[in-house]
Design an enzyme around this catalytic site. Structure first.
Site, mmCIF file in Angstrom:
data_model
loop_
_atom_site.group_PDB
_atom_site.id
_atom_site.type_symbol
_atom_site.label_atom_id
_atom_site.label_comp_id
_atom_site.label_asym_id
_atom_site.label_seq_id
_atom_site.Cartn_x
_atom_site.Cartn_y
_atom_site.Cartn_z
ATOM 1 N N ASP A 114 24.382 11.752 -1.256
ATOM 2 C CA ASP A 114 24.845 11.754 -2.644
ATOM 3 C C ASP A 114 25.219 10.321 -3.007
ATOM 4 O O ASP A 114 25.559 9.529 -2.122
ATOM 5 C CB ASP A 114 26.055 12.672 -2.821
ATOM 6 N N TYR A 132 19.004 18.523 -21.083
ATOM 7 C CA TYR A 132 19.131 18.940 -19.685
ATOM 8 C C TYR A 132 17.963 19.829 -19.272
ATOM 9 O O TYR A 132 17.291 19.582 -18.263
ATOM 10 C CB TYR A 132 20.458 19.669 -19.491
ATOM 11 N N ASN A 169 23.780 31.182 -14.459
ATOM 12 C CA ASN A 169 25.134 30.606 -14.474
ATOM 13 C C ASN A 169 25.845 30.792 -13.134
ATOM 14 O O ASN A 169 26.311 31.887 -12.809
ATOM 15 C CB ASN A 169 25.958 31.217 -15.607
ATOM 16 N N ARG A 229 27.398 25.295 -30.366
ATOM 17 C CA ARG A 229 27.011 24.013 -29.788
ATOM 18 C C ARG A 229 25.497 23.902 -29.726
ATOM 19 O O ARG A 229 24.811 24.835 -29.314
ATOM 20 C CB ARG A 229 27.592 23.879 -28.379
#
Length: 328
Positions: free
Chosen positions: A31, A137, A163, A273
């Protein structure tokens, strides 16, 4: 035992997967940021930006992984984020990773994609449904899917996650973004702290006007990834949905949370949104048939109880959980 390299190992899925695989040898972690202070990683960690070709090649040449689990990405659906960040972190980083893989003849990859690649649909989403992401995204993730698929020398499993929520219990590790934008971690944390929970939109074409989502427990995500490693040993490439297979609205999530914690939750509805689908729920038949995977921990009550456990840990340790004023 298969030698595995996990990119994005300090993120939510990466840190949970690392702990899920804690008893498996030959797991290596990469990472560009170090693990969180509460993440007691057991496997070998190397700090490296995937866009650093020289360092990445040196690392992969030394480790010689058989499979790369590619989790590294900017993963927030937020149209206020500069589009260039998605290009650099999601697209360019993957191009670089694939380039090094081909050079070193590493030919197996598991890629964490997303439900955000699909077009608007009110049905359970199958893998062959129309792809038309409406967020930067989602667009970046679909672009990466195509990059991976066009390289015929590479075998892949592309997992379209819905999700992801919950935590791994032993050792305890869960979701910790900065800032946090997802409904369940923000709602649980704020509810426990007796703060207002903000929700995007209440005029969507759904039964109660709020977005409907498909929640899948992080432990089921880790299981799907592990089964994908086994799949790549004997089979051809695969694209598959990974979700709970059931939809629940934002309001229903909050009602269930209220019942579990036995406290009133002060909800503040804000404007919709940009980039959010009204309905995102998947069909998981393909995962069940080909990966022999099914969600065992993804009942919403189980997810909420685990998130409460994780939030209480953060509160007890006085770890500040930052969040935006709104969440999806």
């Amino acid at each position: 035992m298969t030698k595995i390299l996990i990119t994005g190992s300090s993120g939510y899925i990466g840190s949970c997967l690392n702990n899920y695989l804690k008893n498996q040898k030959n797991v290596y972690l990469i990472d560009k940021v170090s693990p969180k202070k509460f993440d007691k990683q057991k496997n070998f960690f190397i700090k490296c930006d995937l866009n650093n070709t020289v360092k990445l090649e040196k690392i992969l040449r030394k480790i010689k992984p058989e499979v790369i689990i590619h989790l590294a990405a900017k993963s927030t659906v937020n149209e206020k984020i500069d589009k260039k960040k998605y290009i650099v972190d999601n697209i360019e980083a993957t191009k670089n990773l694939i380039k090094v893989m081909l050079k070193l003849k590493i030919n197996k990859i598991i890629f964490s994609s997303t439900a955000a690649v699909y077009d608007r649909n009110s049905k359970l989403l199958k893998e062959n449904y129309h792809l038309k992401p409406i967020s930067n995204y989602g667009k970046s993730k679909l672009y990466v899917e195509k990059i991976i698929q066009k390289n015929k020398k590479i075998k892949y499993v592309i997992l379209r996650f819905f999700n992801v929520s919950g935590c791994i219990k032993n050792p305890l590790i869960g979701e910790f973004h900065n800032p946090e934008t997802h409904l369940i971690p923000v709602a649980v944390f704020k509810a426990l702290k007796k703060k207002i929970v903000n929700v995007f939109g209440k005029t969507y074409p759904t039964k109660d006007g709020t977005c409907i989502r498909d929640y899948v427990h992080i432990k089921d995500i880790c299981s799907a990834i592990q089964k994908s490693v086994y799949f790549l040993k004997k089979n051809k490439s695969l694209i598959v949905n990974i979700g709970g297979g059931k939809g629940i609205s934002n309001q229903e999530v909050l009602k269930k949370l209220k019942r579990i914690i036995n406290k009133d939750i002060n909800i503040n509805f804000l404007k919709k949104r940009k980039g959010d689908h009204p309905f995102l729920v998947c069909n998981i038949d393909k995962a069940n048939k080909l990966l022999r995977w099914s969600p065992k921990f993804s009942r919403i009550d189980n997810i909420l109880r685990d998130e409460i456990r994780w939030s209480n840990f953060l509160i007890k340790k006085n770890i500040i959980r930052k969040y935006q004023s709104v969440q999806k």
